[in-house]
Design an enzyme around this catalytic site. Structure first.
Site, short mmCIF file in Angstrom:
data_model
loop_
_atom_site.label_atom_id
_atom_site.label_comp_id
_atom_site.label_asym_id
_atom_site.label_seq_id
_atom_site.Cartn_x
_atom_site.Cartn_y
_atom_site.Cartn_z
CB SER A 158 -0.56 -8.22 -0.84
OG SER A 158 -1.34 -9.01 0.03
CE LYS A 192 -4.42 -1.47 0.52
NZ LYS A 192 -5.57 -1.00 -0.28
#
Length: 315
Positions: A300, A51
């Site tokens: 991720s 992110k």
């Protein structure tokens, strides 16, 4: 609706290059012979998740006067940390709205980067964030529903193709869809023959259903909150769904037990710490449903509560 382009992603890569880690591709020597496996370990980013790419791109594109007012975000954890970290790097205040059920490790880390955290109830993130924007005058930096966020996440796709141009398959976790939208856009522009697969928990498989039906579908918060993969409980926006319809070759769903096994495998075989959301791509790979050829899984994020990691490793 204007979709993100490869030029947008290339510009983002130039903009954020000095602020993020260019993560390597790691060969998983224990992968299948017909489908050699490579891991893209975004858990190695400064905040432990991908992110940070979108956050730096979005905040970096704000004009200095607007940025100085501060930023506001809502997130179950990793976007919260990313915005807090990027805001601190730019020297501006950050107010982050987080659900009360967010793992403590993510809340503590967000506060650790200097952000003011506002906790809220289930389904209240967007409304509470809107109130905080009014109160503070800050700029909302959404977790996935913005072209600048999508372009930032898409820089992962650029790096993958640079390192492994003969790639056959890429497996990407899907929640709000910003990650898969960005990576998929980059991959399809640079390597059209590569298969791009999204991965979702069976207990939060709204994207799989929506793509099958040809339109977005709504799953209740209670339903989506059942999955251990707390970072995959959001749903695509109109913007990200349009990207997913264009770039995904399919969506693979995985069970809770398969997610847990993947977390364990990454820790014990790859020596990589993954949160459940970060491990779903390996769970999908283990199902053996993708075509033969070189395969990349996106790990991720690695922000997992230590007690949960201990419990999963204990098996």
């Amino acid at each position: 609706m204007q979709l993100v382009t490869i030029d947008d992603i290339r510009a983002a890569a130039h903009r954020i290059g000095d602020s993020i880690v260019r993560t390597p591709l790691l060969r998983a020597g224990w992968g299948d012979r017909e489908r050699p496996l490579w891991i893209k370990p975004e858990n190695l980013q400064p905040i432990g998740a991908f992110k940070v790419r979108g956050a730096f791109n979005a905040i970096g594109l704000l004009d200095p006067t607007t940025r100085a007012r501060g930023v506001v975000a809502y997130s179950s954890g990793n976007h919260a940390q990313a915005v807090a970290y990027a805001a601190a790097a730019f020297g501006v205040p950050a107010h982050i709205v987080m659900p009360r059920e967010t793992p403590n490790v993510k809340v503590a880390a967000t506060r650790g980067y200097g952000a003011e955290v506002v906790l809220c109830g289930p389904g209240e993130r967007e409304s509470v964030a809107a109130q905080v924007v009014k109160q503070t005058g800050g700029v909302l930096v959404p977790p996935f529903d913005h072209p600048d966020i999508i372009a930032g996440q898409g820089t992962i796709g650029l790096e993958i193709i640079e390192d492994l141009p003969e790639l056959a398959n890429v497996l990407i976790p899907v929640s709000g869809g910003g990650l898969a939208s960005g990576i998929g856009t980059a991959i399809k522009a640079l390597s059209p023959h590569t298969n791009v697969f999204g991965v979702e928990p069976e207990l939060a498989a709204d994207t799989a259903e929506g793509l099958r039906l040809g339109h977005r579908v709504e799953w209740s918060i209670d339903d989506r909150n059942r999955t251990i993969a707390d970072g995959l409980r959001s749903q695509p926006s109109e913007l990200t769904f349009a990207h997913l319809q264009k770039v995904l070759d399919g969506v693979i769903t995985v069970s809770e037990n398969e997610i847990r096994s993947a977390v364990r495998e990454l820790a014990l075989r790859a020596r990589l710490v993954s949160e459940p959301s970060g491990a779903v791509a390996l769970a999908a790979y283990r199902k053996g449903v993708t075509p033969a050829g070189l395969t990349v899984m996106i790990l991720s994020g690695g922000n997992i509560e230590p007690p949960m990691l201990s419990e999963i490793l204990a098996g």
